[in-house]
Enzyme design. Structure first.
Site, PDB file in Angstrom:
ATOM      1  N   HIS A   1      25.845 -18.435  19.842  1.00 23.29           N
ATOM      2  CA  HIS A   1      24.466 -18.062  19.539  1.00 23.29           C
ATOM      3  C   HIS A   1      24.312 -16.896  18.571  1.00 23.29           C
ATOM      4  O   HIS A   1      23.255 -16.250  18.542  1.00 23.29           O
ATOM      5  CB  HIS A   1      23.693 -17.783  20.841  1.00 23.29           C
ATOM      6  CG  HIS A   1      22.414 -18.550  20.894  1.00 23.29           C
ATOM      7  ND1 HIS A   1      21.347 -18.198  21.667  1.00 23.29           N
ATOM      8  CD2 HIS A   1      22.036 -19.655  20.218  1.00 23.29           C
ATOM      9  CE1 HIS A   1      20.374 -19.061  21.502  1.00 23.29           C
ATOM     10  NE2 HIS A   1      20.772 -19.954  20.627  1.00 23.29           N
TER      11      HIS A   1
ATOM     12  N   CYS B   1      18.053 -14.635  24.010  1.00 21.94           N
ATOM     13  CA  CYS B   1      19.492 -14.856  24.011  1.00 21.94           C
ATOM     14  C   CYS B   1      20.258 -14.316  22.811  1.00 21.94           C
ATOM     15  O   CYS B   1      21.157 -13.501  22.951  1.00 21.94           O
ATOM     16  CB  CYS B   1      19.771 -16.337  24.187  1.00 21.94           C
ATOM     17  SG  CYS B   1      18.594 -17.390  23.305  1.00 21.94           S
TER      18      CYS B   1
END
Lengths: 519, 519
Positions: B136, B73
């Site tokens: 993220h 991710c």
């Protein structure tokens, strides 16, 4: 569009089975050979090279949960045409436990005269029937298509593989009706090196010609269109060779896709599309053991041809009938090739035979009215006369697991290349009768994560499936197995018509033996 | 439709990038979390539960050969927003060989101030930018979205997994712009047992509201819509729970599909669909190690998240822009999430930064004119700073193979469940630099049948790929690795805004260590 044509169109659209005086619809079943679920763009093939089939789905109904009756060609085709499981119609062997059997040249048996085939039934309502392509229900004279209800045939009785030189084994004949026209690799060329062959084009022309003649004669027809270009050795005609991203197998798929498009377009040109039911499917999963150049894709499913995992049994399926099947629909009904028998009878307003058990169901409520009646029917997965697995709703219980033997695997034959689910894709025949391995195919279409036997879910499902299995086994009367005996004398040495062509070969002395079915 | 509106419509359709005075199009990037290539109906999911995404593809362009820049991710998202490989933008680790790294709560680093992010570039043409959902790219104050070009943010800096009780580790905060609003499992509930959460609905509303406000203000906007419902633990809101054939993961997909439909419908309602470019994709392959209830499908591809096999790197991808992208098209171009950076700049008529290497290409010739220019570009597959594999055209060469370690496998973590390709899905890091394993992804999308090194095909491909790899390595200047150091003190104990909410937790003493990246 004028008001009049609008009215006519509405009238045609409202045409219904209820009018029993209306002419029954034509029926076309397109059965591919070793084509996998994952070979169509609409089913997820990354190359998206099937625009005609994808359009067919967009104009009709996609059935992602459609199954064959056996992971091998002959029993699957016998099941389609009889509406009955191979264990009932005799297309199985008892020579060894849980073995797939088919009709190679050495096979003595074929489809029994006691079985009723779809074209025999359709004849009652005046249908003319033709098979174009591969028969595979026995090649001795008494087993050929014209002996079992078909009015016409253009194609071959067996697979088109080896030996390619007509010496130790005769090359497979190609028939026109009841007489051979020539042989594969001789009059009907398949270039082993380049993969070039115009056979699919011939099969297409034979189909179009049949459709045209029956339309002109105003007779309802049944066309069973069964080309074999996607069976190894795969082939395509010159204009398709090298066109696919997927290599030669993809070329064959592209030519078949093109041909499907041509047939549908022909129906429109002849203005019979609203009166012709077309169903596209395949005889078994992709033959992944043949490697990437000679085999297709089973998408996310486990293993392929020869196995009772989803990759061997789940088939691409599209139903098409403009004005009757709602366009762009998806049905999650559990379906089977055997349903095509029963469904066709309903479409033709013919009562099903009542002197035998039929396994096929009538899918017309699903196809014509979007019913979800059959989401919980059982689907039985056999190998030989062994019930390997059963699907019920979203669940599938494996009572026996086997891919192939260790010996075969060591010799390089792999039915599940790149795939291995411990305890599931086993190389010994493993019995799980007391505690079947159960998968939820919605969450886990790839059969990778068995449900824990300790869960309530497992126990609930088991009790439901067990009841179904018990009932099935209790009432099952197996047919006489037709695929036990082999003999070199029965091979295609001297098919009918060979004399005229001077193509008869010397028939060797009869030496029958019990066929060896290794898997 | 009146003649006038027809003329207007034609004029709108002819609206072209060439008119630099025309308002630049709005840009929406929808980035899913751990969603696999095989999760969409249009890409072959058997359950066919994504009608809105399938319709989006039918109205736009499907890209079956689209890749992420990393199978995990954080690096994938950093690559998307910078247009650069993680090895350049610093989103990698050098703590051990060929390891995936991301931004858990302990991570000290984040996106460097030296990197230029897409919203910073778009600001030059007056775009207003919002990120909805998962960031993220680092959770310490200097790394948050509003410090890197976004004007608005609603969402969380990290993944929403564990520990769920805010004790040993703080629960992940949810931010509204620069201040926290609450925490997952506290103000923003995710019921661990039932999987119920209304977060996707909130993220949908945040997106719709932003679109509405910018449309009203007549300002071009960039919406980066990054919901995380398909990342374990997966969740869905009440009306979607239990709706999917696929279990809870499928429920989450259905809710996201619904949300995509709502957003596209909203664009139409606001009459800005012809002026809004929308791209749908995912950050990495399905997390198949999480099992069938918590992970998706990579279709026919090998393995999944964390690996550089196709299952980890190939992503679902759909481009949509009515009147500009031809509807119902499929492009086989090789694409990358990094292209979204470069392509967006072209759409906005902004020159790309010329002081750094960009890996993303401008896809507008493909999207707007159907060019096949990029079918032969290289795609690089990294793990950490190791070049594991390269795709060029239909071929993919693996220079290193690794799924995960034997130790991890024995502990039950399997990156390739049910799949095993001998010598390919290895559990040791295997180097193949001198003789890479090469697959033809057209014939063999599942990476199961390596080309024989003895073939001319292998040698031809190798020489072409080798030249590309040599050039790439020669010119590569790695960025400073940002994902090497960890520290409990940097966790989300006391995010901005916690005082007002009385949700600050005590920050423990700093104890930095080199993060352990096991795979």
């Amino acid at each position: 569009m004028s008001a009049l044509s609008l009215i006519l169109l509405s009238a045609m659209t409202c045409y219904s089975l209820a009018f029993s005086n209306a002419p029954p619809p034509n029926i076309i079943i397109m059965l591919m050979d070793d084509m996998g679920w994952g070979d169509l763009g609409v089913f997820g093939q990354p190359s998206k090279e099937t625009p005609n089939l994808d359009a067919m789905a967009a104009q009709g109904m996609l059935l992602p949960n459609f199954y064959t009756a056996n992971p091998l060609c002959s029993p699957s085709r016998a099941a389609l045409l009889t509406g009955r499981l191979p264990v009932r119609n005799g297309f199985y062997t008892t020579n060894a436990h849980a073995r797939n059997a088919y009709t190679p040249q050495e096979i003595v048996g074929g489809i029994s005269k006691d079985e009723i085939l779809l074209p025999q039934m359709l004849k009652k309502r005046g249908y003319v029937s033709k098979i174009v392509g591969k028969w595979h229900l026995g090649h001795r004279p008494q087993y050929l298509p014209l002996e079992h209800g078909f009015d016409e045939w253009f194609g071959a009785p067996n697979c088109h593989f080896g030996p390619y030189n007509n010496s130790l084994r005769p090359n497979i004949p190609v028939y026109n009706n009841s007489e051979m026209l020539g042989r594969y690799y001789e009059e009907f060329k398949i270039n082993r090196k380049t993969g070039e062959s115009n056979l699919t084009q011939i099969y297409l022309m034979e189909g179009l010609d049949f459709i045209f003649r029956q339309t002109k004669a105003q007779r309802p027809f049944f066309l069973y269109w069964a080309p074999d270009a996607t069976h190894a050795p795969v082939y395509a005609s010159k204009r398709f060779l090298g066109k696919s991203q997927r290599g030669r197998y993809g070329d064959a798929v592209m030519e078949l896709d093109y041909s499907v498009g041509q047939i549908l377009s022909w129906l429109r040109s002849l203005s019979i599309d609203h009166n012709t039911f077309v169903f596209f499917t395949s005889d078994n999963g992709a033959a992944v053991m043949s490697g990437p150049n000679e085999s297709g894709s089973n998408g996310p499913f486990l293993c392929g041809k020869e196995t009772t995992f989803e990759g061997g049994m789940r088939e691409p399926a599209i139903a098409w009938w403009p004005g009757h099947i709602k366009e762009g629909t998806v049905s999650f009904t559990l379906g089977s090739v055997m349903d095509l028998f029963t469904t066709s009878l309903t479409l033709a307003s013919i009562s099903a035979p009542n002197d035998r058990t039929l396994d096929g169901l009538d899918l017309t409520p699903v196809l014509l009215n979007g019913s979800d009646t059959f989401q919980n029917r059982p689907i039985f997965f056999y190998r030989g006369n062994e019930l390997m697995a059963v699907r019920l709703g979203q669940y599938k219980a494996h009572y026996w697991t086997w891919s192939n033997s260790w010996e075969e695997l060591k010799s390089g034959i792999n039915f599940c290349p790149g795939q291995e689910v411990p305890g599931v894709t086993t190389h010994d025949q493993k019995e799980h009768t007391l505690q079947p391995i159960i998968f939820h195919l919605g969450r886990d279409p790839g059969e990778k994560y068995p449900l824990s036997v300790l869960t309530k879910e497992y126990q609930d499902v088991l009790s439901r499936i067990s009841a179904v299995v018990e009932q099935h086994k209790k009432t099952l009367v197996p047919g006489i197995p037709q695929l036990n005996m082999c003999d070199v004398a029965v091979m295609n040495w001297a098919p009918a018509g060979c004399e005229k062509l001077r193509k008869c070969l010397k028939v060797p002395k009869s030496q029958p033996w019990k066929c060896d079915w290794p898997h």
